[in-house]
Design a protein around this motif. Sequence first.
Motif, PDB file in Angstrom:
ATOM      1  N   GLY A 176       0.791  -1.227   0.000  1.00 28.42           N
ATOM      2  CA  GLY A 176       0.000   0.000   0.000  1.00 28.42           C
ATOM      3  C   GLY A 176       0.818   1.269   0.000  1.00 28.42           C
ATOM      4  O   GLY A 176       0.267   2.368   0.145  1.00 28.42           O
ATOM      5  N   ALA A 177       2.132   1.154  -0.188  1.00 26.77           N
ATOM      6  CA  ALA A 177       3.009   2.322  -0.063  1.00 26.77           C
ATOM      7  C   ALA A 177       2.895   3.243  -1.272  1.00 26.77           C
ATOM      8  O   ALA A 177       2.581   2.815  -2.389  1.00 26.77           O
ATOM      9  CB  ALA A 177       4.454   1.877   0.113  1.00 26.77           C
TER      10      ALA A 177
ATOM     11  N   ARG B  43      13.848   5.615   1.858  1.00 33.16           N
ATOM     12  CA  ARG B  43      12.656   6.262   2.406  1.00 33.16           C
ATOM     13  C   ARG B  43      12.962   7.733   2.617  1.00 33.16           C
ATOM     14  O   ARG B  43      14.035   8.107   3.090  1.00 33.16           O
ATOM     15  CB  ARG B  43      12.248   5.623   3.734  1.00 33.16           C
ATOM     16  CG  ARG B  43      11.800   4.182   3.619  1.00 33.16           C
ATOM     17  CD  ARG B  43      11.177   3.714   4.911  1.00 33.16           C
ATOM     18  NE  ARG B  43       9.901   4.351   5.162  1.00 33.16           N
ATOM     19  CZ  ARG B  43       9.289   4.377   6.330  1.00 33.16           C
ATOM     20  NH1 ARG B  43       9.866   3.835   7.386  1.00 33.16           N
ATOM     21  NH2 ARG B  43       8.122   4.958   6.473  1.00 33.16           N
ATOM     22  N   THR B  44      12.019   8.580   2.261  1.00 37.51           N
ATOM     23  CA  THR B  44      12.178  10.015   2.473  1.00 37.51           C
ATOM     24  C   THR B  44      12.436  10.288   3.956  1.00 37.51           C
ATOM     25  O   THR B  44      11.739   9.759   4.820  1.00 37.51           O
ATOM     26  CB  THR B  44      10.907  10.753   2.010  1.00 37.51           C
ATOM     27  OG1 THR B  44      10.798  10.618   0.583  1.00 37.51           O
ATOM     28  CG2 THR B  44      10.965  12.225   2.378  1.00 37.51           C
ATOM     29  N   TRP B  45      13.451  11.108   4.237  1.00 36.66           N
ATOM     30  CA  TRP B  45      13.762  11.407   5.638  1.00 36.66           C
ATOM     31  C   TRP B  45      13.467  12.857   6.010  1.00 36.66           C
ATOM     32  O   TRP B  45      13.450  13.205   7.182  1.00 36.66           O
ATOM     33  CB  TRP B  45      15.210  11.055   5.964  1.00 36.66           C
ATOM     34  CG  TRP B  45      16.253  11.892   5.269  1.00 36.66           C
ATOM     35  CD1 TRP B  45      16.786  11.663   4.031  1.00 36.66           C
ATOM     36  CD2 TRP B  45      16.902  13.050   5.772  1.00 36.66           C
ATOM     37  NE1 TRP B  45      17.716  12.617   3.720  1.00 36.66           N
ATOM     38  CE2 TRP B  45      17.810  13.491   4.788  1.00 36.66           C
ATOM     39  CE3 TRP B  45      16.817  13.783   6.957  1.00 36.66           C
ATOM     40  CZ2 TRP B  45      18.624  14.609   4.943  1.00 36.66           C
ATOM     41  CZ3 TRP B  45      17.617  14.903   7.111  1.00 36.66           C
ATOM     42  CH2 TRP B  45      18.508  15.303   6.126  1.00 36.66           C
ATOM     43  N   LEU B  46      13.212  13.695   4.998  1.00 31.93           N
ATOM     44  CA  LEU B  46      12.880  15.084   5.285  1.00 31.93           C
ATOM     45  C   LEU B  46      12.096  15.664   4.121  1.00 31.93           C
ATOM     46  O   LEU B  46      12.468  15.478   2.960  1.00 31.93           O
ATOM     47  CB  LEU B  46      14.154  15.909   5.523  1.00 31.93           C
ATOM     48  CG  LEU B  46      13.969  17.392   5.828  1.00 31.93           C
ATOM     49  CD1 LEU B  46      13.222  17.571   7.153  1.00 31.93           C
ATOM     50  CD2 LEU B  46      15.311  18.109   5.883  1.00 31.93           C
ATOM     51  N   ARG B  47      10.996  16.372   4.439  1.00 25.02           N
ATOM     52  CA  ARG B  47      10.180  17.038   3.426  1.00 25.02           C
ATOM     53  C   ARG B  47      10.189  18.536   3.720  1.00 25.02           C
ATOM     54  O   ARG B  47       9.994  18.952   4.863  1.00 25.02           O
ATOM     55  CB  ARG B  47       8.734  16.514   3.461  1.00 25.02           C
ATOM     56  CG  ARG B  47       8.579  15.063   3.084  1.00 25.02           C
ATOM     57  CD  ARG B  47       7.189  14.519   3.421  1.00 25.02           C
ATOM     58  NE  ARG B  47       6.141  15.288   2.793  1.00 25.02           N
ATOM     59  CZ  ARG B  47       5.639  15.050   1.578  1.00 25.02           C
ATOM     60  NH1 ARG B  47       6.110  14.036   0.874  1.00 25.02           N
ATOM     61  NH2 ARG B  47       4.673  15.788   1.087  1.00 25.02           N
ATOM     62  N   LEU B  48      10.424  19.353   2.684  1.00 24.26           N
ATOM     63  CA  LEU B  48      10.462  20.801   2.852  1.00 24.26           C
ATOM     64  C   LEU B  48       9.643  21.471   1.753  1.00 24.26           C
ATOM     65  O   LEU B  48       9.828  21.182   0.567  1.00 24.26           O
ATOM     66  CB  LEU B  48      11.902  21.321   2.782  1.00 24.26           C
ATOM     67  CG  LEU B  48      12.859  20.923   3.914  1.00 24.26           C
ATOM     68  CD1 LEU B  48      14.253  21.436   3.612  1.00 24.26           C
ATOM     69  CD2 LEU B  48      12.369  21.462   5.243  1.00 24.26           C
TER      70      LEU B  48
ATOM     71  N   TRP C 236       0.833  14.848  -3.540  1.00 25.42           N
ATOM     72  CA  TRP C 236       0.262  13.493  -3.578  1.00 25.42           C
ATOM     73  C   TRP C 236       0.857  12.610  -2.492  1.00 25.42           C
ATOM     74  O   TRP C 236       0.149  11.860  -1.812  1.00 25.42           O
ATOM     75  CB  TRP C 236       0.510  12.894  -4.963  1.00 25.42           C
ATOM     76  CG  TRP C 236       0.467  11.405  -5.038  1.00 25.42           C
ATOM     77  CD1 TRP C 236      -0.629  10.598  -5.079  1.00 25.42           C
ATOM     78  CD2 TRP C 236       1.607  10.525  -5.070  1.00 25.42           C
ATOM     79  NE1 TRP C 236      -0.254   9.281  -5.149  1.00 25.42           N
ATOM     80  CE2 TRP C 236       1.108   9.204  -5.148  1.00 25.42           C
ATOM     81  CE3 TRP C 236       2.984  10.727  -5.056  1.00 25.42           C
ATOM     82  CZ2 TRP C 236       1.946   8.100  -5.199  1.00 25.42           C
ATOM     83  CZ3 TRP C 236       3.825   9.633  -5.105  1.00 25.42           C
ATOM     84  CH2 TRP C 236       3.306   8.338  -5.169  1.00 25.42           C
ATOM     85  N   SER C 237       2.170  12.674  -2.290  1.00 26.07           N
ATOM     86  CA  SER C 237       2.836  11.783  -1.348  1.00 26.07           C
ATOM     87  C   SER C 237       2.641  12.208   0.098  1.00 26.07           C
ATOM     88  O   SER C 237       2.973  11.435   1.006  1.00 26.07           O
ATOM     89  CB  SER C 237       4.336  11.707  -1.665  1.00 26.07           C
ATOM     90  OG  SER C 237       4.940  12.981  -1.572  1.00 26.07           O
ATOM     91  N   ALA C 238       2.111  13.403   0.347  1.00 22.92           N
ATOM     92  CA  ALA C 238       1.938  13.877   1.725  1.00 22.92           C
ATOM     93  C   ALA C 238       1.036  12.951   2.534  1.00 22.92           C
ATOM     94  O   ALA C 238       1.223  12.786   3.741  1.00 22.92           O
ATOM     95  CB  ALA C 238       1.383  15.298   1.723  1.00 22.92           C
TER      96      ALA C 238
ATOM     97  N   GLY D   6       2.605  10.253   4.839  1.00 24.77           N
ATOM     98  CA  GLY D   6       3.310  10.556   6.076  1.00 24.77           C
ATOM     99  C   GLY D   6       4.664  11.191   5.848  1.00 24.77           C
ATOM    100  O   GLY D   6       5.074  11.476   4.718  1.00 24.77           O
ATOM    101  N   ALA D   7       5.388  11.391   6.959  1.00 26.05           N
ATOM    102  CA  ALA D   7       6.653  12.124   6.927  1.00 26.05           C
ATOM    103  C   ALA D   7       7.734  11.406   6.137  1.00 26.05           C
ATOM    104  O   ALA D   7       8.666  12.049   5.645  1.00 26.05           O
ATOM    105  CB  ALA D   7       7.133  12.381   8.355  1.00 26.05           C
TER     106      ALA D   7
END
Length: 682
Positions: free
Chosen positions: A561-562, A603-608, A666-668, A671-672
């Motif tokens: 489901g990712a 895996r994303t580790w930071l979103r800005l 879309w990816s928000a 999650g983080a």
Amino acid sequence: MSTPGTRLHATVDSSGRTVTFAALFAAPLEDDLGEAACGEARLATGDGQELAVGCLCPPSAVTWREQRRIELCTHTYRGTGPFTAELSVDDQVVASAAVTLTSPEARPRAVEPSPVPLFALAPVRDAPHQRRLKVQAPALSNGQRLRLDAGGGQVREFAGEDGQAASAEVLLTYPKPGAYLVTLDLLDAEGFWIETLAQSPLEIASGEGPQEAAAPRALPPWAEAEPLATRRVVDWLPYRNIRPVAGGTRTYSQPGGGTVRRWVGSGTWMSVRRETTVGGALWYQTAGGDWIKASTVSFFVPSELQGVLLDDAAPPPPPPPPPPPPSSDERRGVVTSTALNVRTRPGVSPGNPPVDVLHAGAQVTILEEQRVGSEAWYRIAEARWICGTYVRLVSSTPPPAGTDRTGVVTASVLNVRGRPGTAGTNPSIGSLRAGNVVTIYEEQSVAGELWYRVGANRWVAARWVRLNETGTRAPALDPAAARSLPFGWVVPETLAIRGLPGGPAGNPDVGQLHHYDVVPILEERVTGGARWYCVGDRQWVEAAQVGVARLRARPASISAGALWVAVNLSQQTVVAYEGDRPVYAALAATGLPGTPTVQGIFRTWLRLDTGKMRGPGYDIEDVTWTSYFYSGYSLHTAYWHDKFGRPRSHGCVNLSPYDAWWIYQWSAKGGANSPTVYVYWA
């Protein structure tokens, strides 16, 4: 698929019947930044059943810490056993495990290591991109060793000899500035993880990593800033972007001058946060809080490229409503320049700097006309003037239907211009070759010479085009066919369509495609050592000039489901997935050969939403919609170029403003740590 050092791990739950299987991987011995070969994996449970567990990708040296354990599946046994389960990849058994159902499996106890007495990072004088690391650990037992992952692909292993303490002094060099995590792991004799002994965050300054820009300073009472000029604002372009004119300029602590804050030269891109007028001159405040004189900078237009929506689960925003029909006495025009500056009054002078910019194809209503020298200037709004040289006037009535006239280029190289005529202010925007077939939509005479319009804002001199008497033209491509994978984007400015795959000898052009046109991939064929794609009925194009988005199997380490993004380095394309379903595809620009994009699953580790990126030769404000997936590597907006489809970056995955915004929004919902990013070469 080569899977050295693979173990199959079976954990029995409290019921004594259900087992969870996982693949464990030893740390790669070589410092290999490339992608480990993937393969289709199957699990024979030992009770007569065989389960497909998906695409299994062993970790590389870079991705091992995140992928040393990959969950495969859960299986419930009916018998009592014992059973022997086997993991196969591409029909080759790579690991097995004994399954005992009488009681849950007891995990092997990790060897208790002694504390690490020394793990120190120190800067190197006059070398901001280097650090000196000292590590010392007591003697290790049973063949154990230490694994150092310093980030940026710097992976080392070491151990003491003859029962002596393990120690090392390492010089770390970071070619890509940013945020890193230096980690020391303890491994057993076969390279499997036992425990993480120490880790330390590290920031390499002035890098393409997350850094907070200085907060804009409050304006003094005497210089209250005016709001930004009225302009078209869209969600994916929240700022107006500027850069210094040739030679560079200074910024100041306040509008009108004062203390010099910095020197900005080539490679510097800024964004306008506020504007004000002091002493009759316009000033802009940048994201860094300093002020720059408007006459020393120029606006530039970000790419308008937009990807392809493959699923209706997340539709893009609706287009703006069409403008109202003009009245009978209104004049209208279409901008022909790539970027046309808007000024507060007619004419070009240091005291009349640009206050906005219009894109090619923008429609304007002409409210007033005034001549400055030999040029006409048009007023399109209150205190908004543009040069009429770059505006093609159109009537208020709809244009006539398109023509079926076609022609063949006879010149060796024929320049394409944004409007008819030859002048220094009307430079070439592309070129055609002898034998290219063009469709003629309109003709116009300028200074006694006939010109043909062969596309949107694309004009050529008629004397170099031989008209076809038959009036035939290449069959139109089916737009609907380019909405399911695979399909591709045209990367060069123009691309010839041929009736058959192969070179021009005896195989003339039957049409032409343009930059970023989307085409279906209906068939592939290799002719004369080159690959060709069929994009329509008897329409073939050279494959090397098309960036293709294709389906990619979901790796087993990415859950069903990712939300994940597949980045194809060989094609320079990105496909977003929800589980196994592709939902969006876009063209990208990844790392150059000297600064390649790291491969693997992350895996994303930071979103800005926005941030600053700096490095050798560049200093960029307000880089928006950024998802960091490994150290300083990220998916992000690249508003400073329009060269997608070819490698261009310092290692990040560059996307157009719209595509970066779409993927970020879309990816928000994931999650983080969303999206998961899978970078590969195919």
